[in-house]
Design an enzyme around this catalytic site. Sequence first.
Site, PDB file in Angstrom:
ATOM      1  N   LYS A 127       0.870  -1.173   0.000  1.00  0.00           N
ATOM      2  CA  LYS A 127       0.000   0.000   0.000  1.00  0.00           C
ATOM      3  C   LYS A 127       0.904   1.220   0.000  1.00  0.00           C
ATOM      4  O   LYS A 127       2.048   1.138   0.443  1.00  0.00           O
ATOM      5  CB  LYS A 127      -0.858   0.021   1.265  1.00  0.00           C
ATOM      6  CG  LYS A 127      -1.944  -1.022   1.274  1.00  0.00           C
ATOM      7  CD  LYS A 127      -2.942  -0.672   2.338  1.00  0.00           C
ATOM      8  CE  LYS A 127      -3.834  -1.848   2.658  1.00  0.00           C
ATOM      9  NZ  LYS A 127      -4.604  -1.594   3.872  1.00  0.00           N
ATOM     10  N   HIS A 130       1.639   6.789   2.770  1.00  0.00           N
ATOM     11  CA  HIS A 130       0.907   8.036   2.555  1.00  0.00           C
ATOM     12  C   HIS A 130       1.153   9.040   3.663  1.00  0.00           C
ATOM     13  O   HIS A 130       1.900   8.805   4.608  1.00  0.00           O
ATOM     14  CB  HIS A 130      -0.574   7.758   2.333  1.00  0.00           C
ATOM     15  CG  HIS A 130      -1.230   7.091   3.493  1.00  0.00           C
ATOM     16  ND1 HIS A 130      -1.483   7.759   4.653  1.00  0.00           N
ATOM     17  CD2 HIS A 130      -1.671   5.815   3.671  1.00  0.00           C
ATOM     18  CE1 HIS A 130      -2.065   6.925   5.505  1.00  0.00           C
ATOM     19  NE2 HIS A 130      -2.177   5.747   4.942  1.00  0.00           N
ATOM     20  N   HIS A 133       1.112   8.110   7.327  1.00  0.00           N
ATOM     21  CA  HIS A 133       2.315   7.460   7.855  1.00  0.00           C
ATOM     22  C   HIS A 133       3.446   8.465   8.063  1.00  0.00           C
ATOM     23  O   HIS A 133       4.348   8.241   8.854  1.00  0.00           O
ATOM     24  CB  HIS A 133       2.783   6.347   6.910  1.00  0.00           C
ATOM     25  CG  HIS A 133       1.876   5.166   6.915  1.00  0.00           C
ATOM     26  ND1 HIS A 133       1.262   4.708   5.784  1.00  0.00           N
ATOM     27  CD2 HIS A 133       1.462   4.368   7.922  1.00  0.00           C
ATOM     28  CE1 HIS A 133       0.502   3.668   6.098  1.00  0.00           C
ATOM     29  NE2 HIS A 133       0.601   3.444   7.384  1.00  0.00           N
TER      30      HIS A 133
END
Length: 569
Positions: A127, A130, A133
């Site tokens: 994933k 982004h 994070h």
Amino acid sequence: MLDFKQEIAKMISKTIDMNENEIKEYIETPKNLEVGDYSFPCFRMAKELKKSPVEIANQIKDNIKIDNNIIEKLEVLNGFLNIYLNKETLVKAVLQEFDKQRENYGKSKIGEGKNIVIDYSSPNIAKPFHIGHLRSTVIGASLYNIYKALGYNVIRINHLGDWGTQFGKMIEGYKRWGSEYDLENNPIDELTKIYVRINELCKEDKTVLEACRENFKRLEDGDKYCLEIWEKLKNLSLKEFQRVYDILGVSFDSMNGEAFYTDKMPEVVEILERKNLLKESQGAKIVDLEDKGMPPLIIEKSNESTTYATRDLAAILYRSRTYDFDKCLYIVAYEQNLHFKQVFEVAKLLGIDKKYTDGLIHVPFGMVRLKTGKMSTREGTVIKLEEILNESIARAKKIIEEKNPDLENKEEVAKKVGIGAVIFNDLSNSRIKDEIFDWDDMLNFQGETGPYLQYIYVRTNSIISKIENIPNIDNIDIKQLTNPVCIDIFKLAYLYNDIIVQASEKNEPSIISRYLIDLAQKYSNFYNDNKIISDNAEESKARIYLTYMVGSIIKSGTKLLGIEVPNKM
Ligand code: ARG
């Protein structure tokens, strides 16, 4: 360095029936510095002493034997005893300590022999890394610096999300459409597309969802084909994450993610079973937490696959044994408040030593919002962190091109400024607040921003680079530094170590951010109203040293936040 609070407490303790250290605890720094440098509130002892707070404050004031070297004057105001320090003593104390410590000024060894685990960043494999994070990464990295500065032994753990039912989904998507996507060149974007697509299919077709769950089960059972795909996804992702860590200058001591605990979970289940804590509920194994006012924690799903929570429990066992931690911090969004409350509760039920369960701390933070709303991987509305960082660097570069086209090393400076802006934006407000992402605000050189701090540092640096030697403090005329503006700066400088300690106690880097902005603004006011280098040699010497000290603290403080300062900009 001279501990003013302690000295004051000593003097007060001779006038009332209360011990010195307790008095010290009560002494506070007033919000409005005009009413004194310290203040002793007399409300709490009013009852016991059967006197009004004002009477107590007056009693102390009338009976205290003032050491004029420490205290300049005392005043009673609404039940507070307000204390004004001897300015020369303050300046002298700070100068001497700073001169001794220089770039280490503010650091200490109070954490020696204590172990702190910080679980941060922890993105999910396959994933995008982004902006959410980013907060965890930046807060965690800063807390690492803060604890380190206080002498703690700190272990940085990236608890990668490399296990869990989403891998069942990824594997299913990969099996179905893997060859349609350009995974080699653009892994995470392409994997995200697969992930969005498989999620949609799962919504439409429950048998696909079931197949995904089955895949994860197989993965946990060590199925070779599933493991191979998993390994591949993990390596592709890690390569991309590493690029972001390199830009941010962040590193870890352990990359043990969730998968690491596969073989450590049976012990958790075993203990829970032995203690009779596991209950069956709709085929799943749960720990009931009703008496704690919480929903049950699922330990094993109905198809026997484990959960995120079980891996966290196994990790607590492992970390207590491996790191003997005093604190284990989890830098994770407040959305997971309940998860951690449940997990910490079950950790106690497991019988893990209180020393460790007391040290488990969820350090939550608010969401990062775009002006258009929240972000979600599942919907595919995510901005990637790498894009954000590069965009910030590009914008910083443009500003530099406009303001200072002849600057050397423009690329390097733009990188420091662009990244500094993003990091500071993340750490400037108390972490629990949601953060709105706005380019103009965070890159504003005059605002309360990273670039502003860098800019003030660069000003101090440009003065220091003009002189041959830093003045010797023994030759500095202290009286040059006791005017109100300078005193305000010295008061802040005096507090620097205290600020670092507070930031560690509250796990709150913004305490340092606010402090630095305050310091930079005060210095900037001084700088705007006064010539630092003039014909007056005595004045110049004192002001140069002040400039040097402020620059040094800004540099050291921004470093604690994870921000580098350029020498010119
Ligand atoms: N991977 C998780 C997420 O992105 C965060 C993990 C935090 N650490 C932990 N020990 N649970 O939401």
